[in-house]
Write a protein that holds these residues in place. Structure first.
Motif, PDB file in Angstrom:
ATOM      1  N   ASP A   2      16.828   5.357  -5.711  1.00 49.00           N
ATOM      2  CA  ASP A   2      17.208   6.718  -6.097  1.00 49.00           C
ATOM      3  C   ASP A   2      16.947   7.749  -4.997  1.00 49.00           C
ATOM      4  N   ALA A   3      16.555   7.296  -3.802  1.00 47.45           N
ATOM      5  CA  ALA A   3      16.278   8.221  -2.700  1.00 47.45           C
ATOM      6  C   ALA A   3      17.308   8.022  -1.593  1.00 47.45           C
ATOM      7  N   GLU A   4      17.933   9.118  -1.176  1.00 45.84           N
ATOM      8  CA  GLU A   4      18.876   9.064  -0.060  1.00 45.84           C
ATOM      9  C   GLU A   4      18.287   9.678   1.200  1.00 45.84           C
ATOM     10  N   SER A   5      17.113  10.296   1.060  1.00 44.93           N
ATOM     11  CA  SER A   5      16.440  10.881   2.217  1.00 44.93           C
ATOM     12  C   SER A   5      14.940  10.923   1.944  1.00 44.93           C
ATOM     13  N   VAL A   6      14.165  10.629   2.967  1.00 42.98           N
ATOM     14  CA  VAL A   6      12.706  10.668   2.855  1.00 42.98           C
ATOM     15  C   VAL A   6      12.184  11.505   4.018  1.00 42.98           C
ATOM     16  N   ALA A   7      11.545  12.628   3.701  1.00 44.29           N
ATOM     17  CA  ALA A   7      11.072  13.548   4.734  1.00 44.29           C
ATOM     18  C   ALA A   7       9.766  13.076   5.336  1.00 44.29           C
ATOM     19  N   PRO A   8       9.526  13.412   6.607  1.00 47.20           N
ATOM     20  CA  PRO A   8       8.218  13.111   7.213  1.00 47.20           C
ATOM     21  C   PRO A   8       7.089  13.723   6.381  1.00 47.20           C
ATOM     22  N   GLY A   9       5.989  13.013   6.280  1.00 46.16           N
ATOM     23  CA  GLY A   9       4.864  13.463   5.474  1.00 46.16           C
ATOM     24  C   GLY A   9       4.891  12.960   4.044  1.00 46.16           C
TER      25      GLY A   9
ATOM     26  N   VAL B  49       0.856  -1.187   0.000  1.00 47.63           N
ATOM     27  CA  VAL B  49       0.000   0.000   0.000  1.00 47.63           C
ATOM     28  C   VAL B  49       0.892   1.237   0.000  1.00 47.63           C
ATOM     29  N   ARG B  50       0.274   2.370  -0.270  1.00 50.23           N
ATOM     30  CA  ARG B  50       0.945   3.665  -0.114  1.00 50.23           C
ATOM     31  C   ARG B  50       0.503   4.262   1.213  1.00 50.23           C
ATOM     32  N   ALA B  51       1.449   4.826   1.949  1.00 52.85           N
ATOM     33  CA  ALA B  51       1.137   5.371   3.267  1.00 52.85           C
ATOM     34  C   ALA B  51       1.971   6.620   3.519  1.00 52.85           C
ATOM     35  N   LYS B  52       1.430   7.490   4.362  1.00 49.14           N
ATOM     36  CA  LYS B  52       2.126   8.713   4.745  1.00 49.14           C
ATOM     37  C   LYS B  52       3.117   8.409   5.858  1.00 49.14           C
ATOM     38  N   LEU B  53       4.367   8.825   5.666  1.00 50.10           N
ATOM     39  CA  LEU B  53       5.415   8.585   6.656  1.00 50.10           C
ATOM     40  C   LEU B  53       5.267   9.545   7.827  1.00 50.10           C
ATOM     41  N   THR B  54       5.156   8.988   9.028  1.00 54.09           N
ATOM     42  CA  THR B  54       5.150   9.803  10.237  1.00 54.09           C
ATOM     43  C   THR B  54       6.436   9.486  11.006  1.00 54.09           C
ATOM     44  N   ALA B  55       7.275  10.489  11.194  1.00 51.72           N
ATOM     45  CA  ALA B  55       8.559  10.290  11.861  1.00 51.72           C
ATOM     46  C   ALA B  55       9.035  11.621  12.425  1.00 51.72           C
TER      47      ALA B  55
END
Length: 440
Positions: free
Chosen positions: A424-431, A369-375
């Protein structure tokens, strides 16, 4: 034979996750169908449609304890003016040579008993005096009728419409209907249906037999005393449980010491009961990576077409992997890393789909699934690798659990999902919306 030949590549080739998985699924073949008794077929996959030969129910029958009557004889019945009917006898479940219910008559009937000829409806015992002449049956008396075999009269205090409390013949399924489709996994409800329509055996693909063993001289069986430098063997327990959860019949082999000859002999002994072999540990580049040493023997002239290739994957955790086939029957083998999180993530991504393929299923993957990252902070990931982080998923959001270390077993026990960070992602921001593999 359950496998084709896997692909090979040079030692410097960096495999993507998808390449490695595609190679496994292109190599592993579903097991051959067999005929099994119903209880032995639990958890197996049907290979053909099953057609109903006997309608369910096979005859009109009562859904209540009460009295089988004609509709006209109880029309207008009330507590003040009950309908008094002559009881002509009993109809029990399994009864043959049924009574006939004529005008002004009733037959005492039990739940599941066939509706006798002449009767049009069933009056529950609670709507009568139970044949005891003492007013409407209530409470404990609602479960008691006149003595078995008794005749006489019964007073009915409420009317009943046509076919009230009657289970119609074929109201569940009818003869000629398709009961179950090919590809169905047989659980308790499906086995119940098969038994109900008279099927004692079914043709299925058997549950795969999976042998799991871990390697390492430092590994100790749980409940034994730890000595300096030793750890408990958790991987073989985790992977055996995961294989059973995937639908396999899984066998756990005790941890094997770092000795190539011992490991080779152990695997050869286990092939007699294996449709798939899973090892954990000994696949990296260290001096004691015994799985590489032991399995290199399979790629020789004695067993043409077999062999295990050890690969580097562009993923974290789980970079070192091994895949191939061994033995005279070319039994597929997946060699997983030894770190607990690496081995479990590797199982979910590669071994579980292989098990489900052996079973003959078409949908072999965990749902995504696709989900919003909370961190609290951005997630970091090594460039060029697909990272899988533990997380907890709820209501369209996912929260990381623990760190990225591949040894964090406690964090893994709290997770019910894997957060996928692409190459291709080195960083994933909250949200940020991320892809999530659901494990539960």
């Amino acid at each position: 034979m359950s496998t084709a030949a896997p692909r090979t590549a040079g030692p410097d080739h960096l495999w993507s996750v998808d390449e490695h998985l595609d190679d496994i699924l292109a190599t592993v073949r579903p097991l051959e169908p067999i005929e099994l008794n119903l209880l032995d077929a639990q958890g197996c996959v049907l290979v053909e449609d099953v057609t109903v030969t006997v309608s369910l129910p096979p005859f009109d029958n009562s859904s209540m304890d009460g009295y089988a009557v004609r509709v006209a004889d109880v029309a207008g019945a009330s507590e003040r003016y009950p309908a008094a009917l002559d009881v002509v006898g009993d109809v029990a479940a399994g009864a043959a040579g049924l009574l006939h219910v004529g005008p002004g008559q009733a037959a005492r009937i039990m739940t599941g008993a066939p509706l006798p000829p002449g009767a049009e409806t069933v009056v529950p015992v609670e709507w009568t005096d139970g044949g005891l002449g003492e007013g409407p049956a209530t409470g404990m008396r609602a479960r008691s009728l006149a003595p078995e075999g008794a005749t006489g009269q019964v007073n009915v205090y409420r009317p009943a419409g046509a076919r009230a409390h009657v289970r119609a013949e074929g109201s569940d399924v009818r003869a000629g209907d398709r009961a179950l489709a090919a590809g169905t996994v047989l659980g308790p409800p499906q086995i119940s249906l098969l038994a109900a329509i008279g099927r004692g055996t079914v043709r299925v693909r058997p549950r795969p037999r999976v042998v799991v063993l871990s390697t390492g001289s430092e590994l100790v069986q749980p409940d034994e005393e730890l000595r300096p430098g030793q750890i408990y063997d958790s991987n073989s327990f985790a992977l055996t449980a995961a294989a059973r959860d995937a639908g396999a019949i899984a066998y756990r082999v005790g941890a094997v010491a770092d000795d190539a000859a011992t490991l080779r002999d152990t695997i050869e002994d286990q092939l007699v009961r294996a449709d798939l072999v899973v090892t954990t540990g000994g696949v990296s580049v260290g001096a004691y990576d015994v799985v590489k040493e032991a399995l290199s023997y399979t790629a020789d002239e004695d067993e043409p077409g077999s062999g295990v290739e050890f690969r580097k994957l562009a993923m974290q955790p789980g970079k070192p992997q091994g895949f191939g086939s061994i033995g005279p029957d070319h039994t597929p083998l997946l060699a997983l890393p030894g770190n607990p999180v690496s081995s479990y993530v590797s199982f979910e991504l590669f071994v579980r789909p292989a098990i489900r393929t052996l079973m003959g299923l078409t949908d072999v993957h965990r749902p995504r699934v696709r989900a919003k990252l909370t961190a609290d902070r951005a997630l970091t990931s090594p460039g060029g690798r697909r990272q899988f982080l533990r997380g907890r998923y709820a209501d369209g959001t996912v929260t990381p659990v623990g760190g990225a270390g591949s040894h964090l077993v406690a964090a893994l026990a709290q997770a019910d999902a894997l957060i996928v960070v692409p190459e291709d992602a080195e960083s994933v921001a909250p949200g940020t919306e991320v892809e999530v593999v659901l494990l539960g």
